[in-house]
Design a protein around this motif. Sequence first.
Motif, short mmCIF file in Angstrom:
data_model
loop_
_atom_site.label_atom_id
_atom_site.label_comp_id
_atom_site.label_asym_id
_atom_site.label_seq_id
_atom_site.Cartn_x
_atom_site.Cartn_y
_atom_site.Cartn_z
N PRO A 88 -14.04 5.42 -1.56
CA PRO A 88 -13.67 4.02 -1.81
C PRO A 88 -12.21 3.69 -1.49
O PRO A 88 -11.93 2.60 -0.98
CB PRO A 88 -13.96 3.85 -3.31
N ALA A 89 -11.30 4.61 -1.73
CA ALA A 89 -9.89 4.34 -1.44
C ALA A 89 -9.64 4.26 0.07
O ALA A 89 -8.81 3.45 0.52
CB ALA A 89 -9.01 5.42 -2.06
N ARG A 109 -7.69 -6.81 7.48
CA ARG A 109 -7.37 -8.19 7.06
C ARG A 109 -5.94 -8.61 7.40
O ARG A 109 -5.64 -9.80 7.44
CB ARG A 109 -7.58 -8.34 5.55
N ILE A 149 -3.43 7.13 -2.78
CA ILE A 149 -4.78 7.46 -2.30
C ILE A 149 -5.06 8.92 -2.66
O ILE A 149 -4.22 9.79 -2.41
CB ILE A 149 -4.89 7.24 -0.77
N VAL A 200 -12.00 3.39 2.32
CA VAL A 200 -12.67 2.15 2.72
C VAL A 200 -11.78 0.95 2.41
O VAL A 200 -11.60 0.06 3.25
CB VAL A 200 -14.05 2.02 2.02
N GLU A 201 -11.18 0.95 1.22
CA GLU A 201 -10.30 -0.15 0.84
C GLU A 201 -9.07 -0.22 1.75
O GLU A 201 -8.69 -1.30 2.20
CB GLU A 201 -9.86 -0.01 -0.61
N ALA A 202 -8.45 0.92 2.04
CA ALA A 202 -7.29 0.94 2.93
C ALA A 202 -7.66 0.42 4.32
O ALA A 202 -6.91 -0.37 4.92
CB ALA A 202 -6.71 2.35 3.02
N THR A 203 -8.81 0.83 4.82
CA THR A 203 -9.27 0.36 6.13
C THR A 203 -9.44 -1.15 6.12
O THR A 203 -9.04 -1.84 7.08
CB THR A 203 -10.60 1.06 6.50
N GLU A 204 -9.99 -1.69 5.04
CA GLU A 204 -10.17 -3.14 4.93
C GLU A 204 -8.82 -3.87 4.86
O GLU A 204 -8.68 -4.95 5.42
CB GLU A 204 -11.02 -3.47 3.71
N LEU A 205 -7.84 -3.27 4.20
CA LEU A 205 -6.51 -3.88 4.13
C LEU A 205 -5.90 -3.98 5.53
O LEU A 205 -5.32 -5.00 5.88
CB LEU A 205 -5.60 -3.07 3.20
N LEU A 255 0.86 -1.19 0.00
CA LEU A 255 0.00 0.00 0.00
C LEU A 255 0.89 1.23 0.00
O LEU A 255 1.62 1.47 0.97
CB LEU A 255 -0.92 0.03 1.23
#
Length: 184
Positions: free
Chosen positions: A56-57, A67, A43, A59-64, A38
Amino acid sequence: MATVLSVSGSPSVSSRTAKLVRHLDTRLVAQGHEVVPLDIRTIPAEALLGADFKHPAIVEATELFERADGIVIGTPVYKAAYSGVLKALLDLLPQYALTGKTVLPLATGGTTAHVLAIDYALRPVLSSMGARHIVPGWFTLDKDITVGEDGKVTVAPATAEALGQVVDQFLTALGPAPVLAAAS
């Protein structure tokens, strides 16, 4: 196999910090771990600076982060602290986004005057975000990172040895990689 989120907190496209972090990614992959890179600079600025939690970017970073089992965070040091883009992203993550995570903090800079930036600036933030274990980090001088015309990264021998030790500590804290069974 653990999943490692490898974060470059540099705003620069030609960043030595990013090159160093990606260089270390190969060692993590060689040890059997999945590495997800990342680069915060990718971003959109309007999402980071506008604190757009729903972008969305973001949200995606938060999900990364959610996980990942372990997180490597690399940052250049500016004004004795970690980078502003890293600060902007960390501010947008949930308060306890690092809960249960093993974290390896890394920093780069032009002078040893900034060597304590990891401990005085970055480590307290990572701790406040609930990191399970923050292994000893490492500060690397810019002059110890060379990028060839082919993009290959070379690290000065003494620095490479020290980085190897902190990565090994990170891997130990992260837990063993799976043993692959031989085919019968």
